[in-house]
Enzyme design. Sequence first.
Site, PDB file in Angstrom:
ATOM      1  N   GLY A  21     -15.328 -26.699 -14.627  1.00 40.94           N
ATOM      2  CA  GLY A  21     -14.524 -28.174 -15.159  1.00 40.94           C
ATOM      3  C   GLY A  21     -15.181 -29.514 -14.877  1.00 40.94           C
ATOM      4  O   GLY A  21     -14.642 -29.978 -15.468  1.00 40.94           O
ATOM      5  N   ASN A  54      -6.497 -30.909  -5.681  1.00 44.54           N
ATOM      6  CA  ASN A  54      -7.112 -29.527  -5.040  1.00 44.54           C
ATOM      7  C   ASN A  54      -7.455 -29.510  -2.986  1.00 44.54           C
ATOM      8  O   ASN A  54      -7.525 -28.657  -2.945  1.00 44.54           O
ATOM      9  CB  ASN A  54      -8.715 -29.556  -5.198  1.00 44.54           C
ATOM     10  N   THR A  76     -27.182 -22.580 -25.911  1.00 44.36           N
ATOM     11  CA  THR A  76     -26.546 -21.525 -25.979  1.00 44.36           C
ATOM     12  C   THR A  76     -25.393 -20.770 -25.313  1.00 44.36           C
ATOM     13  O   THR A  76     -25.422 -20.746 -23.885  1.00 44.36           O
ATOM     14  CB  THR A  76     -28.805 -19.946 -25.951  1.00 44.36           C
ATOM     15  N   CYS A 127     -15.657 -28.387  -2.951  1.00 44.49           N
ATOM     16  CA  CYS A 127     -16.535 -29.202  -3.794  1.00 44.49           C
ATOM     17  C   CYS A 127     -17.261 -30.452  -2.728  1.00 44.49           C
ATOM     18  O   CYS A 127     -18.340 -30.494  -3.643  1.00 44.49           O
ATOM     19  CB  CYS A 127     -16.041 -29.618  -5.082  1.00 44.49           C
TER      20      CYS A 127
HETATM   21  C1  LIG Z   1      -9.207 -30.381  -9.155  1.00 45.77           C
HETATM   22  C2  LIG Z   1     -10.559 -29.937  -9.515  1.00 45.77           C
HETATM   23  N1  LIG Z   1     -11.068 -30.558 -10.962  1.00 45.77           N
HETATM   24  C3  LIG Z   1     -12.624 -30.417 -11.193  1.00 45.77           C
HETATM   25  C4  LIG Z   1     -13.523 -28.761 -10.080  1.00 45.77           C
HETATM   26  C5  LIG Z   1     -14.739 -28.969 -10.390  1.00 45.77           C
HETATM   27  O1  LIG Z   1     -14.647 -27.749 -10.985  1.00 45.77           O
HETATM   28  P1  LIG Z   1     -16.315 -27.060 -11.510  1.00 45.77           P
HETATM   29  O2  LIG Z   1     -16.710 -26.132 -10.252  1.00 45.77           O
HETATM   30  O3  LIG Z   1     -15.952 -25.516 -11.915  1.00 45.77           O
HETATM   31  O4  LIG Z   1     -16.549 -27.602 -11.653  1.00 45.77           O
HETATM   32  C6  LIG Z   1     -12.569 -28.870  -8.986  1.00 45.77           C
HETATM   33  C7  LIG Z   1     -12.911 -26.992  -7.782  1.00 45.77           C
HETATM   34  O5  LIG Z   1     -12.925 -27.385  -7.262  1.00 45.77           O
HETATM   35  C8  LIG Z   1     -11.481 -29.041  -8.717  1.00 45.77           C
HETATM   36  O6  LIG Z   1     -10.382 -27.918  -7.572  1.00 45.77           O
END
Ligand SMILES: Cc1ncc(COP(=O)(O)O)c(C=O)c1O
Length: 374
Positions: A70, A151, A237, A327
């Site tokens: 993401g 999140n 790839t 995160c």
């Molecule tokens: C709202 C939101 N955006 C972006 C991300 C980032 O996604 P990724 O961990 O796949 O890079 C997260 C990850 O927890 C998220 O909760």
Amino acid sequence: MQRVYFDNAATALDADVLPAMMPYFTTHYGNASSIHSFGRESKMAIEKSRKTVATLLNVKPGELFFTSCGSESSNTAIQCAVRDLGCTHIITSAIEHHATLHTVQFLASQQKCKVSYVKLTHNGFVDMVDFERILTSSSEKCLVTLMYANNEIGNLSDIEYIGALCKKYGALFHTDAVQTVGHFPIDLQKINAHFLSASAHKFHGPKGSGLLYINQEIGIKPLLMGGGQERNMRAGTENVANIVGFGVAFEYACTHMEEHRIYIQSLKTEMHKLLSEKIDGTAFHGDVSDNSLYTVLNASFPVNDKTEMLSINLDIAGICVSGGSACSSGVEGGSHVIKAVYPHESRVPIRFSFSKHNTFEEIELAVQKIATLL
Ligand SMILES: Cc1ncc(COP(=O)(O)O)c(C=O)c1O
């Protein structure tokens, strides 16, 4: 000791996902760019996955690009909107994920754009009056980047209304839908979004598997330069197994969405009820009711010598939660989301995130452990 996993912002793989992915590690290992039969097998698997996802999001397969996560999707949308589409004014909020915030802040530090942060309401929603005021008063080409759901506190944005305002004022719109894709029905024909970011590990797919929707009217150049993969949009790839995993997990999540929503919402409601009843002084962050992710509950508790390190103490007791955002765990300074919405909050926020694998017994156990600790 029984362990309870309440950190489902990173989910376990669904049962059918690994078996679907496995052949692309073992027997079907061709490079999807090769023209021989091994390559064609891989290419076909990628395109099948793209088609499945496109149908479920109601877009053309050609508008979807598989990425590594993401974060990469959001980086691509935001950086390329500034670099290739002439956006010189970014409108965002202080509670976006760092994949958005740090990208925006970097671009601003390089004098590539100016940034406006929309005001937030008392419980963390975008203040639509302020948002429209910023759009009206801007004379520059704007990129709006606002998340679909937060999140940490779970708030769900009125994404259709945001998209409609962007359309009214001619702004481009990127939404970080990482927390909603796979959990809420998304029809991209109803949302005026030019870009949308998603990530498979939020809905029982593999980690390291992301998706970027780019509306067909938008022409950007790749962020990652190199080979011509993903129709010249993303070099490298392809991770065929992860792309297959994305498609299988997403299809399963969409097919069973309502049944999962009802069950997981009942877990969240029970946790909210038990915490409120059994632990005096519990406070909740964000909108706990309707406009909220059913997977997320964010709470804080009266301060004592245990609460400062509550997530660690809970881990020792077998309850796995996140203090703020998983995160960013390990990052000093606390949650930027809580700081932005609740500047006077001195207590430590705990995020419980639920999945279909959790049970009511686990909810009771967790509340009992928290009560004992406090
Ligand atoms: C709202 C939101 N955006 C972006 C991300 C980032 O996604 P990724 O961990 O796949 O890079 C997260 C990850 O927890 C998220 O909760």
